[in-house]
Enzyme design. Structure first.
Site, PDB file in Angstrom:
ATOM      1  N   LYS A 273       0.667   1.918  -1.284  1.00  0.00           N
ATOM      2  CA  LYS A 273       0.260   1.256  -2.528  1.00  0.00           C
ATOM      3  C   LYS A 273      -1.180   1.655  -2.833  1.00  0.00           C
ATOM      4  O   LYS A 273      -2.083   1.442  -2.026  1.00  0.00           O
ATOM      5  CB  LYS A 273       0.354  -0.263  -2.374  1.00  0.00           C
ATOM      6  CG  LYS A 273      -0.347  -1.058  -3.488  1.00  0.00           C
ATOM      7  CD  LYS A 273      -0.213  -2.581  -3.316  1.00  0.00           C
ATOM      8  CE  LYS A 273      -1.082  -3.341  -4.324  1.00  0.00           C
ATOM      9  NZ  LYS A 273      -0.992  -4.816  -4.196  1.00  0.00           N
ATOM     10  N   ASP A 278      -7.218  -4.274  -8.782  1.00  0.00           N
ATOM     11  CA  ASP A 278      -6.184  -5.234  -9.184  1.00  0.00           C
ATOM     12  C   ASP A 278      -6.835  -6.474  -9.793  1.00  0.00           C
ATOM     13  O   ASP A 278      -7.228  -7.397  -9.079  1.00  0.00           O
ATOM     14  CB  ASP A 278      -5.338  -5.614  -7.957  1.00  0.00           C
ATOM     15  CG  ASP A 278      -4.223  -6.599  -8.317  1.00  0.00           C
ATOM     16  OD1 ASP A 278      -3.965  -6.788  -9.519  1.00  0.00           O
ATOM     17  OD2 ASP A 278      -3.600  -7.153  -7.380  1.00  0.00           O
ATOM     18  N   LYS A 285      -6.410 -12.690 -12.346  1.00  0.00           N
ATOM     19  CA  LYS A 285      -6.863 -13.397 -11.146  1.00  0.00           C
ATOM     20  C   LYS A 285      -8.104 -14.210 -11.475  1.00  0.00           C
ATOM     21  O   LYS A 285      -8.864 -13.857 -12.377  1.00  0.00           O
ATOM     22  CB  LYS A 285      -7.233 -12.378 -10.049  1.00  0.00           C
ATOM     23  CG  LYS A 285      -6.061 -11.697  -9.376  1.00  0.00           C
ATOM     24  CD  LYS A 285      -6.567 -10.734  -8.307  1.00  0.00           C
ATOM     25  CE  LYS A 285      -5.422 -10.007  -7.632  1.00  0.00           C
ATOM     26  NZ  LYS A 285      -4.496 -10.895  -6.901  1.00  0.00           N
ATOM     27  N   ASP A 296      -7.540  -2.718  -2.962  1.00  0.00           N
ATOM     28  CA  ASP A 296      -6.102  -2.879  -3.125  1.00  0.00           C
ATOM     29  C   ASP A 296      -5.374  -1.525  -3.099  1.00  0.00           C
ATOM     30  O   ASP A 296      -4.156  -1.470  -3.262  1.00  0.00           O
ATOM     31  CB  ASP A 296      -5.800  -3.642  -4.422  1.00  0.00           C
ATOM     32  CG  ASP A 296      -4.493  -4.405  -4.357  1.00  0.00           C
ATOM     33  OD1 ASP A 296      -4.020  -4.699  -3.236  1.00  0.00           O
ATOM     34  OD2 ASP A 296      -3.926  -4.701  -5.428  1.00  0.00           O
ATOM     35  N   ASP A 355       0.558  -9.856 -11.833  1.00  0.00           N
ATOM     36  CA  ASP A 355      -0.242  -9.723 -10.612  1.00  0.00           C
ATOM     37  C   ASP A 355       0.620  -9.353  -9.401  1.00  0.00           C
ATOM     38  O   ASP A 355       0.093  -9.020  -8.347  1.00  0.00           O
ATOM     39  CB  ASP A 355      -1.001 -11.036 -10.362  1.00  0.00           C
ATOM     40  CG  ASP A 355      -2.137 -10.866  -9.368  1.00  0.00           C
ATOM     41  OD1 ASP A 355      -2.485  -9.710  -9.057  1.00  0.00           O
ATOM     42  OD2 ASP A 355      -2.677 -11.895  -8.906  1.00  0.00           O
ATOM     43  N   GLU A 357       2.072  -6.656  -8.774  1.00  0.00           N
ATOM     44  CA  GLU A 357       2.177  -5.288  -9.291  1.00  0.00           C
ATOM     45  C   GLU A 357       2.435  -4.253  -8.192  1.00  0.00           C
ATOM     46  O   GLU A 357       3.018  -3.202  -8.456  1.00  0.00           O
ATOM     47  CB  GLU A 357       0.902  -4.928 -10.053  1.00  0.00           C
ATOM     48  CG  GLU A 357      -0.265  -4.400  -9.210  1.00  0.00           C
ATOM     49  CD  GLU A 357      -0.810  -5.404  -8.184  1.00  0.00           C
ATOM     50  OE1 GLU A 357      -0.551  -6.620  -8.339  1.00  0.00           O
ATOM     51  OE2 GLU A 357      -1.464  -4.972  -7.221  1.00  0.00           O
ATOM     52  N   ARG A 359       4.461  -4.206  -5.695  1.00  0.00           N
ATOM     53  CA  ARG A 359       5.885  -3.960  -5.460  1.00  0.00           C
ATOM     54  C   ARG A 359       6.478  -3.084  -6.561  1.00  0.00           C
ATOM     55  O   ARG A 359       7.417  -2.330  -6.332  1.00  0.00           O
ATOM     56  CB  ARG A 359       6.624  -5.300  -5.314  1.00  0.00           C
ATOM     57  CG  ARG A 359       6.574  -6.182  -6.523  1.00  0.00           C
ATOM     58  CD  ARG A 359       6.927  -7.639  -6.220  1.00  0.00           C
ATOM     59  NE  ARG A 359       5.830  -8.360  -5.569  1.00  0.00           N
ATOM     60  CZ  ARG A 359       5.920  -9.634  -5.158  1.00  0.00           C
ATOM     61  NH1 ARG A 359       7.041 -10.321  -5.325  1.00  0.00           N
ATOM     62  NH2 ARG A 359       4.895 -10.205  -4.578  1.00  0.00           N
TER      63      ARG A 359
HETATM   64  N1  BES Z   1      -3.232  -7.260  -4.121  1.00  0.00           N
HETATM   65  C1  BES Z   1      -2.678  -8.558  -4.154  1.00  0.00           C
HETATM   66  C2  BES Z   1      -2.500  -9.165  -2.756  1.00  0.00           C
HETATM   67  C3  BES Z   1      -3.769  -9.413  -1.964  1.00  0.00           C
HETATM   68  C4  BES Z   1      -4.354 -10.662  -1.994  1.00  0.00           C
HETATM   69  C5  BES Z   1      -4.312  -8.450  -1.181  1.00  0.00           C
HETATM   70  C6  BES Z   1      -5.495 -10.911  -1.260  1.00  0.00           C
HETATM   71  C7  BES Z   1      -5.452  -8.692  -0.435  1.00  0.00           C
HETATM   72  C8  BES Z   1      -6.045  -9.924  -0.471  1.00  0.00           C
HETATM   73  C9  BES Z   1      -1.316  -8.532  -4.829  1.00  0.00           C
HETATM   74  O1  BES Z   1      -1.173  -7.581  -5.829  1.00  0.00           O
HETATM   75  C10 BES Z   1      -1.120  -9.873  -5.458  1.00  0.00           C
HETATM   76  O2  BES Z   1      -1.827 -10.177  -6.370  1.00  0.00           O
HETATM   77  N2  BES Z   1      -0.144 -10.619  -4.958  1.00  0.00           N
HETATM   78  C11 BES Z   1       0.125 -11.917  -5.464  1.00  0.00           C
HETATM   79  C12 BES Z   1       1.637 -12.046  -5.622  1.00  0.00           C
HETATM   80  C13 BES Z   1       2.048 -13.267  -6.378  1.00  0.00           C
HETATM   81  C14 BES Z   1       1.654 -13.130  -7.840  1.00  0.00           C
HETATM   82  C15 BES Z   1       3.548 -13.420  -6.260  1.00  0.00           C
HETATM   83  C16 BES Z   1      -0.401 -12.921  -4.449  1.00  0.00           C
HETATM   84  O3  BES Z   1      -0.335 -12.660  -3.258  1.00  0.00           O
HETATM   85  O4  BES Z   1      -0.931 -13.945  -4.878  1.00  0.00           O
HETATM   86 ZN    ZN Z   2      -2.375  -5.914  -5.709  1.00  0.00          ZN
HETATM   87 MN    MN Z   3      -1.812  -8.325  -7.734  1.00  0.00          MN
END
Ligand code: BES
Ligand code: ZN
Ligand code: MN
Length: 509
Positions: A273, A278, A285, A296, A355, A357, A359
């Site tokens: 990824k 992000d 966010k 990210d 968010d 994204e 996946r």
């Molecule tokens: N890049 C983030 C996950 C992340 C969070 C990585 C903190 C490192 C530190 C990912 O893209 C994300 O935003 N995931 C969301 C998914 C949710 C919207 C289902 C999350 O984990 O909150």
């Molecule tokens: Zn992300």
């Molecule tokens: Mn995200």
């Protein structure tokens, strides 16, 4: 830092590092030095809490009886417990103790130890590897670092029996460290400097090591039908890229092509990824801590660093690395919650949260990988979910897999290098949580339950029958504290692990 190996010696100037075992048992070098110091070393060792345990050390400046400037006595613990990981930690500790003290060079005496499985040459190489890993710094944007805050240590010389052997063993480790450093550099770069095009250029630089690097632009991806990846990137003015790296290190055989070709003949594959920043997109966010989202792209950083390590040490394996590079931004052109995209696989996805994204990026990268290369297996790496940090904290990365053999090999490699994985479940019940009225699936489950697992289930829909493992590295990609072989900042977690996986199981001898 320069690292050198030479025959056993009793240096009489500069800095000398000697070891003491558990219960204050002196190594041969420590004994010889104690003689020169007329018993002062033993007195120093006995005079306080220093017992020779791991992590303990004692600095003795300008010891009388010698012309040395400094003796650093390091605790080794029990000889029988000294394995590669502990020796690396020792090396990291030695580097940290000396780096900022002032001297430009130091000598380390490495003795053969009864009960330790490694030869002196093997031990020296591991200690050196640990020191090199700890010596990493990312300070290219600090234009005014005072001289006294910069590391003084420029050369470490290891004195041991069989220095040639140590040099050889260290040469391969040093290539792995080069890969780890490349990953740490990429992860540390800010998103105004490192974005899909510039990250692709960094990957391109690996072609000088003999890696074939292709960069797919937006048009190519559009023609391939990568609607999931492209949807994530559409809000950014930075166009997305997909990079394909191929290392052909296996000895050439008569290739089975066409009908006879089996998955066993295919390369092994790593997919990363690479979200260079992000923001969350329209599902924005919160601003606190958002700067962390520059890393990210950590999964792609590991894949690129791993390819560098494999090519650097000329691993006898055919390996493919694929990274999907996008920036997730809100804008007038950004993807909206509720948009439905069609992935390269033909499966449609309702994007309920922009968010989630990573996946979407991996869905097309994984499908493309298995479609084009028919790999023996695919391992993807991604800073995919905050939920994995809730589950495992910063100690273990999450492992999700449809294959027990691959999982077993990954778990063992992780233990061996100290980059630990914990296997998490996949199951139909979790998969059902992605059911959707409007499309073939939605990109979030909607609730907070099993967030890391539902993300993994989503990915599994894009790997078909390929043996596959997903490493959720959100908790381990960045460290706020120094560790023995990992200074704070980008860790490079995954490079050593996957290099070890390859070395132990997938290289032709
Ligand atoms: N890049 C983030 C996950 C992340 C969070 C990585 C903190 C490192 C530190 C990912 O893209 C994300 O935003 N995931 C969301 C998914 C949710 C919207 C289902 C999350 O984990 O909150
Ligand atoms: Zn992300
Ligand atoms: Mn995200």
């Amino acid at each position: 830092m320069k690292i050198a190996f030479s025959a056993p010696a009793e240096p009489n100037s500069g800095v000398l590092v000697v070891g003491v075992l558990a219960d204050r048992k002196l190594t041969d070098s420590a004994k010889a030095l104690d003689k020169r110091m007329k018993g002062a070393l033993v007195r120093a060792v006995k005079g306080g809490r220093f017992k020779g345990a791991r992590d303990q050390s004692l600095a003795l400046p300008a010891p009388a009886g010698t012309k040395l400037d400094l003796v650093l006595v390091v605790g080794l613990g029990k000889a029988a417990e000294l394995d590669a990981g502990r020796l690396q930690a020792l090396g990291g500790g030695i580097y940290a103790a000396l780096a900022g003290r002032g001297p430009g060079a130091a000598a380390v005496a490495v003795d053969g130890l009864a009960g330790c499985k490694l030869t002196p040459a093997g031990m020296a190489a591991e200690i050196a590897f640990g020191a090199r890993l700890r010596s990493y710094r990312f300070d290219k944007y600090r234009t005014k670092v005072p001289k006294d805050e910069k590391p003084s240590l420029k050369t470490l010389t290891f004195h041991c029996d069989g220095p040639g052997k140590a040099r050889n063993a260290f040469a391969a480790m040093n290539k792995v460290a080069d890969g780890v450093f490349f990953t740490r550099d990429l992860v540390s770069e800010p998103a105004n400097i490192l974005y899909p095009e510039t990250l692709a250029q960094e990957a391109k630089s690996l072609s000088k090591l003999g890696i074939k690097v292709e960069v797919l632009d937006e048009r190519r991806m559009r023609r391939l039908g990568m609607g999931a990846l492209l949807g994530v990137g559409q809000g950014s003015t930075r166009p997305p890229r997909l990079v394909v790296m191929q290392w052909q290190g296996a000895p050439k055989k008569k290739a089975a092509k066409g009908k006879g070709a089996k998955r066993a003949d295919g390369p092994i594959a790593f997919v990363g990824k690479g979200v260079t920043f992000d923001t969350g997109g329209i599902s924005l966010k919160p601003s606190g801590g958002m700067e962390d989202m520059k890393w990210d792209m950590g999964g792609s950083g590991v894949v690129i660093g791993l390819m560098k390590a494999l090519a650097g040490r000329k691993a006898k394996v055919n390996a493919v690395g694929i990274v999907g590079l996008v920036e997730n931004m809100p804008s007038g052109n950004a993807q909206r919650p509720g948009d439905i995209v069609t992935s390269m696989s033909g499966q449609t996805i309702e994007v309920l949260n922009t968010d989630a994204e990573g996946r979407l990026v991996l869905a097309d990268a994984l499908w493309y990988c298995k479609d084009r290369f028919k790999p023996r297996f695919m391992v993807d790496l991604a800073t995919l979910t905050g939920a994995i940090i809730i589950s495992l904290g910063k100690e273990y990365a999450g492992l999700f897999s449809n294959d027990d053999d691959l999982s077993g090999n990954l778990l063992a490699a992780g233990e061996a290098v100290g980059e630990k994985l914990w296997r998490m479940p996949l199951a139909d019940g979790y998969d059902k949580m992605l059911k959707c009225d409007a499309a073939d699936m939605k990109n979030i489950s909607g609730g907070r339950d099993a967030g890391a697992t539902t993300a993994a289930q989503f990915l599994q829909r894009f790997v078909d029958k390929t043996p596959w493992a997903h490493l959720d590295i959100a908790g381990v990609t960045w460290s706020k504290a120094d560790k023995p072989t990992v200074p704070k900042g980008g860790t490079g977690f995954g490079v050593r692990l996957l290099d070890r996986l390859v070395a132990d199981h997938y290289e032709e001898k």
